[in-house]
Design a protein around this motif. Structure first.
Motif, short mmCIF file in Angstrom:
data_model
loop_
_atom_site.label_atom_id
_atom_site.label_comp_id
_atom_site.label_asym_id
_atom_site.label_seq_id
_atom_site.Cartn_x
_atom_site.Cartn_y
_atom_site.Cartn_z
N VAL A 144 -30.14 -80.37 49.26
CA VAL A 144 -29.58 -81.69 48.95
C VAL A 144 -28.33 -81.48 48.10
O VAL A 144 -28.38 -80.76 47.08
N ARG A 145 -27.22 -82.08 48.53
CA ARG A 145 -25.96 -81.98 47.80
C ARG A 145 -25.38 -83.38 47.63
O ARG A 145 -25.39 -84.19 48.57
N ALA A 146 -24.85 -83.66 46.44
CA ALA A 146 -24.20 -84.95 46.21
C ALA A 146 -23.04 -84.76 45.25
O ALA A 146 -23.21 -84.13 44.19
N GLU A 147 -21.88 -85.27 45.62
CA GLU A 147 -20.69 -85.31 44.76
C GLU A 147 -20.28 -86.77 44.69
O GLU A 147 -19.57 -87.27 45.55
N VAL A 148 -20.77 -87.48 43.67
CA VAL A 148 -20.72 -88.94 43.66
C VAL A 148 -20.44 -89.48 42.27
O VAL A 148 -20.47 -88.74 41.27
N SER A 149 -20.21 -90.80 42.21
CA SER A 149 -20.05 -91.52 40.95
C SER A 149 -21.18 -92.52 40.74
O SER A 149 -21.04 -93.48 39.97
N SER A 150 -22.28 -92.32 41.41
CA SER A 150 -23.42 -93.23 41.34
C SER A 150 -24.06 -93.22 39.95
O SER A 150 -24.14 -92.17 39.30
N ARG A 151 -24.53 -94.38 39.51
CA ARG A 151 -25.17 -94.50 38.20
C ARG A 151 -26.66 -94.14 38.25
O ARG A 151 -27.25 -93.79 37.23
N ARG A 152 -27.25 -94.25 39.45
CA ARG A 152 -28.66 -93.92 39.62
C ARG A 152 -28.81 -93.02 40.84
O ARG A 152 -28.40 -93.39 41.95
N VAL A 153 -29.38 -91.83 40.61
CA VAL A 153 -29.53 -90.85 41.69
C VAL A 153 -30.94 -90.26 41.64
O VAL A 153 -31.39 -89.76 40.61
N ARG A 154 -31.61 -90.35 42.77
CA ARG A 154 -32.90 -89.67 42.94
C ARG A 154 -32.76 -88.71 44.11
O ARG A 154 -32.37 -89.12 45.20
N ALA A 155 -33.08 -87.43 43.88
CA ALA A 155 -32.92 -86.41 44.91
C ALA A 155 -34.14 -85.50 44.92
O ALA A 155 -34.57 -85.01 43.86
N GLN A 156 -34.68 -85.26 46.11
CA GLN A 156 -35.89 -84.46 46.20
C GLN A 156 -35.91 -83.66 47.49
O GLN A 156 -35.53 -84.15 48.56
#
Length: 255
Positions: free
Chosen positions: A168-180
């Motif tokens: 799982v990869r994320a390059e973001v400006s999100s305020r809430r992130v759930r990654a599993q």
């Protein structure tokens, strides 16, 4: 609407089938130089993309395309003995359904879909088997795949990302992130101070890069090292949870 590729029927012995299977290269959807295109009307503000076996690219569309979902489909497939492979797509209410049927002796198929979604629409992706890429979302985005990697970029809406087998990869400006992920690494690069980051891996490293701020951090591993170098404050409203059963956990400030 279905797209069918003629099957090659042949009477072959079991030995020949085994040999042919060993010599046949895997199909690649990218080999399809004439992809199909279709526009589906979307009347609400939510969309579920339901795919059984396809690589997916999900992008936020320009605002002038509001009211429709634009889909591009690449497909390559062959079956030596059996029914011709088939791909179908359909839209009902707010659910886009993508299916591929490919079975028989020496079945070799691959599909990829690019789905352009209007701004202002929350998206849920359910993919049985395939990687998922997404970019450009300001609204809520949820991605779940049974087998494949997940990558999200250029996104600021709430994120829920999950795969049973893959990174799982994320390059973001999100305020809430759930990654599993159950089997794979997690790497999150946050470009805005988040309210909540919750990341878990069953077998793989977890790395989180954060803007400089004070965070309430919980970092745990069953087998590996833990390195937390961001400022910590147990009363902070910016919560970061990072856990893995087997691998290193790193929580650090972005350069």
């Amino acid at each position: 609407m279905a797209r069918t590729v003629p099957a090659r029927a042949a009477a072959v012995t079991g030995a020949v089938v085994v040999l042919f299977a060993g010599l046949t290269a895997c199909s690649s959807a990218e080999d399809d130089t004439d992809p199909d295109h279709r526009s589906f009307p979307l009347h609400g503000r939510t969309l579920t993309i339901d795919s059984d076996d396809s690589a997916l690219e999900i992008v936020a569309a320009p605002s002038h395309e509001r009211g429709s979902v634009e889909v591009t489909r690449w497909f390559q497939g062959s079956v030596a003995v059996g029914e011709a492979p088939e791909v179908t797509w359909s839209m009902r209410d707010d659910r886009l359904k993508l299916r591929m049927h490919c079975s028989g002796v020496v079945a070799n198929c691959a599909a990829k879909h690019r789905v352009a979604v209007p701004h202002g629409v929350s998206v849920k992706v359910v993919d049985g088997d395939g990687s998922v890429r997404a970019s450009g979302f300001r609204d809520a985005l949820e991605i779940r795949t049974g087998d494949g990697s997940v990558r999200v970029t250029d996104t600021s809406g709430p994120l829920t990302l999950r795969t049973d087998d893959g990174s799982v990869r994320a390059e973001v400006s999100s305020r809430r992130v759930r990654a599993q992920t159950k089997d794979g690494s997690v790497r999150l690069e946050l470009h805005a101070v988040p309210d909540l980051v919750d990341s878990r891996s069953g077998d793989g490293s977890v790395t989180i890069e954060l803007p400089r701020a004070e965070y309430r951090v919980t970092a745990e591993t069953g087998d590996g090292g833990v390195d937390v170098s961001v400022p910590r404050d147990d009363s902070s409203s910016h919560v970061v949870n990072a856990r893995t059963d087997d691998g290193k956990v790193t929580v650090r400030a972005a350069n």
